[in-house]
Structure formats: C-alpha cells, structure tokens
Write a protein that holds these residues in place. Structure first.
Motif, mmCIF file in Angstrom:
data_model
loop_
_atom_site.group_PDB
_atom_site.id
_atom_site.type_symbol
_atom_site.label_atom_id
_atom_site.label_comp_id
_atom_site.label_asym_id
_atom_site.label_seq_id
_atom_site.Cartn_x
_atom_site.Cartn_y
_atom_site.Cartn_z
ATOM 1 N N UNK A 186 0.839 -1.204 0.000
ATOM 2 C CA UNK A 186 0.000 0.000 0.000
ATOM 3 C C UNK A 186 0.871 1.251 0.000
ATOM 4 N N UNK A 187 1.948 1.228 0.801
ATOM 5 C CA UNK A 187 2.842 2.386 0.857
ATOM 6 C C UNK A 187 3.461 2.653 -0.518
ATOM 7 N N UNK A 188 3.887 1.599 -1.203
ATOM 8 C CA UNK A 188 4.476 1.774 -2.534
ATOM 9 C C UNK A 188 3.437 2.234 -3.556
ATOM 10 N N UNK A 189 2.208 1.759 -3.425
ATOM 11 C CA UNK A 189 1.147 2.216 -4.317
ATOM 12 C C UNK A 189 0.895 3.716 -4.139
ATOM 13 N N UNK A 190 1.025 4.184 -2.896
ATOM 14 C CA UNK A 190 0.786 5.607 -2.625
ATOM 15 C C UNK A 190 1.965 6.472 -3.048
ATOM 16 N N UNK A 191 3.183 6.037 -2.728
ATOM 17 C CA UNK A 191 4.356 6.859 -3.046
ATOM 18 C C UNK A 191 4.584 6.956 -4.553
ATOM 19 N N UNK A 192 4.277 5.900 -5.271
ATOM 20 C CA UNK A 192 4.432 5.924 -6.733
ATOM 21 C C UNK A 192 3.193 6.454 -7.444
ATOM 22 N N UNK A 193 2.099 6.691 -6.679
ATOM 23 C CA UNK A 193 0.823 7.184 -7.208
ATOM 24 C C UNK A 193 0.155 6.201 -8.162
ATOM 25 N N UNK A 194 0.605 4.956 -8.126
ATOM 26 C CA UNK A 194 -0.007 3.941 -8.991
ATOM 27 C C UNK A 194 -1.382 3.553 -8.456
ATOM 28 N N UNK A 195 -1.563 3.633 -7.128
ATOM 29 C CA UNK A 195 -2.870 3.315 -6.559
ATOM 30 C C UNK A 195 -3.954 4.211 -7.128
ATOM 31 N N UNK A 196 -3.674 5.505 -7.237
ATOM 32 C CA UNK A 196 -4.656 6.442 -7.811
ATOM 33 C C UNK A 196 -4.899 6.140 -9.284
ATOM 34 N N UNK A 197 -3.845 5.777 -9.996
ATOM 35 C CA UNK A 197 -4.003 5.447 -11.411
ATOM 36 C C UNK A 197 -4.890 4.220 -11.587
ATOM 37 N N UNK B 102 8.619 2.448 -9.756
ATOM 38 C CA UNK B 102 7.354 2.526 -10.487
ATOM 39 C C UNK B 102 7.177 1.300 -11.376
ATOM 40 N N UNK B 103 8.235 0.929 -12.100
ATOM 41 C CA UNK B 103 8.150 -0.237 -12.989
ATOM 42 C C UNK B 103 7.928 -1.521 -12.199
ATOM 43 N N UNK C 268 16.743 0.844 -5.690
ATOM 44 C CA UNK C 268 16.035 1.129 -6.936
ATOM 45 C C UNK C 268 15.806 2.631 -7.085
ATOM 46 N N UNK C 269 15.950 3.112 -8.288
ATOM 47 C CA UNK C 269 15.632 4.505 -8.573
ATOM 48 C C UNK C 269 14.115 4.683 -8.524
#
Length: 254
Positions: free
Chosen positions: A57-68, A107-108, A101-102
């Motif tokens: 969940x934290x990674x989904x939020x920091x990368x903004x992929x959750x919103x996408x 994101x990838x 990771x960068x």
C-alpha cells in the motif's frame, strides 16, 4: 327472492370492510428506498481490508499507482488484475533491494504486479504467455511479462527470477481481480543477469606517412653531418698549419 339475498348482506359487508383495512395498511407502509449508485472501486481499501499489505500500500501511494488504478478500473472496459505481495514477501527480499532502486524502477516494479485486463483463475490457466503487465512497453530493453501455469485450482506465476503461486483471492469480480502472492515478483529485465556481449572497438587506422614529415626528416639528416668526422678534420687541419709554421721558421733562420 328477498329471503335469498338477506344472508349474503353480512358476508359482503365483511369482505368490503377487510379490503378497506388492507388497503389502509398497505398505504401506510413506507416505500422501499431506491438503490443508490455503486461505490467506486478503491484498491487501497481492498488491500486494507485484507490486511498484511502495508508495504505494498505504501508503494502504491508513493508511486501514485494506486490512484491510477482507481481511475482506470472505474473507466476501463477491459478491467484489471492485481497481484499483491504480502508484507512477508517484501521482508524476504535482500536487505536494501528497494532502496537501491531509482524512483523510476520502483514505479516499474509496482506496475509489473498489475495487468491491464481482468482475469479469473480459470482464465490464467489457459492464457497465452507471456501476459502483459502495466510495465510492458515502458522499457525498450524487455517485455516485462508474466508466465502463468498450473492445473486444477492452483495457479503459479513466474518471472524468470522467482516463481510462486496465487494463494488466495481478495477480489474476483469484474472489473477487478486481486490475488495474493507470497513473493515479490522481480522482473528479469531489472534483476536478471544481462547477457549482453561487449562490442569490440574498431581497429585503429594506421597513420599514413606524411610527405612533409619525410622531407623534414631527410633535410635534418643532410644538414647534420657526423660529429666525429667533423672533429677529426679540424684536428688534422690544425696540425698541418703548425708543422708548416715550424718549417718556415727554420728556413728563415738558416
């Protein structure tokens, strides 16, 4: 004739009274509320309800992929499939794997866990591999696809680096399917050994002889006579002059 209709009067009165009472009761009951619009799907809420997905969940939020995902899932006709690694899956990674990771690679990595199509477990057993992910097409150096195999109710997913099974389903209803995986899916394009043969450098061109260099070299050689030969000539010339002077002096005296 009158004696025949008299017994029916109380019965008709009773029926009319009961009908009036029932119609009053029905009218008094409140109308059932109309069903409201369906709530939009939220991937974060689904994972929070399932528990053990804090890191994901934290990674989904920091990368903004959750919103996408939330935007796309509520507007796409193809649906989506998310493979959610547990907190234990992230803890089993080598220390510092995520930190190295960068931001673009993070994101990838998360997009690699999302497929832009809705799949049931039965679909994944017969799907054509490799299955595209949201990371496919972002990097010209690889496909970023997933391979699914299995039989019966067991479905395995492989990346070329790790292989694990889809353990449980948090949601399997169109347009979104969310399956739990016990390992972080590491794409071979990012974590595998890149077997790229080095390109040999082109051979250096041999320098063509320059005419001016040859002329300069020849002129230098001609202009510089040998040192030893020049010294011996000067010595012989000096001795001859001295002997001649002595002979001339002797002739003058005698």
């Amino acid at each position: 004739m009158a004696t025949l209709h008299l017994p029916l009067a109380p019965l008709l009165l009773l029926i009319l009274t009961a009908a009036a009472f029932l119609s009053t009761e029905i009218a008094a009951q409140p109308a059932a509320p109309a069903p409201g619009p369906a709530r939009p799907i939220n991937i974060t809420a689904i994972l929070e309800k399932g528990g053990q997905f804090v890191t994901f969940i934290r990674l989904l939020n920091t990368t903004q992929i959750g919103s996408q995902i939330n935007i796309q899932i509520n507007s796409s006709s193809e649906g989506m499939t998310v493979l959610a690694p547990t907190d234990n899956a992230f803890q089993n990674l080598k220390p510092g794997t995520l930190n190295k990771l960068s931001p673009d690679d993070q994101v990838k990595l998360i997009l690699y866990h999302v497929s832009p199509k809705y799949y049931t477990l039965e679909d994944l057993l017969s799907v054509s591999n490799p299955v595209r992910t949201q990371a496919s097409g972002r990097d010209v150096g690889g496909v970023y696809g997933l391979n699914f195999t299995g039989q019966g109710n067991q479905v395995n997913v492989s990346t070329g680096i790790v292989e694990t099974r889809l353990s449980t389903s948090l949601r399997q209803q169109r347009p979104l399917a969310v399956y739990v995986v016990d390992m972080v899916l590491l794409p071979e394009e990012m974590f595998g050994e890149r077997k790229i043969s080095p390109v040999a450098p082109p051979p250096k061109k041999s320098k063509s002889p320059d005419v001016s260099d040859d002329l300069d070299t020849n002129s230098t050689k001609k202009a510089a006579p040998p040192t030893e030969k020049s010294g011996s000539c000067e010595m012989k010339s000096g001795l001859g002059f001295g002997l001649g002077l002595v002979v001339l002096t002797l002739k003058f005296l005698f």
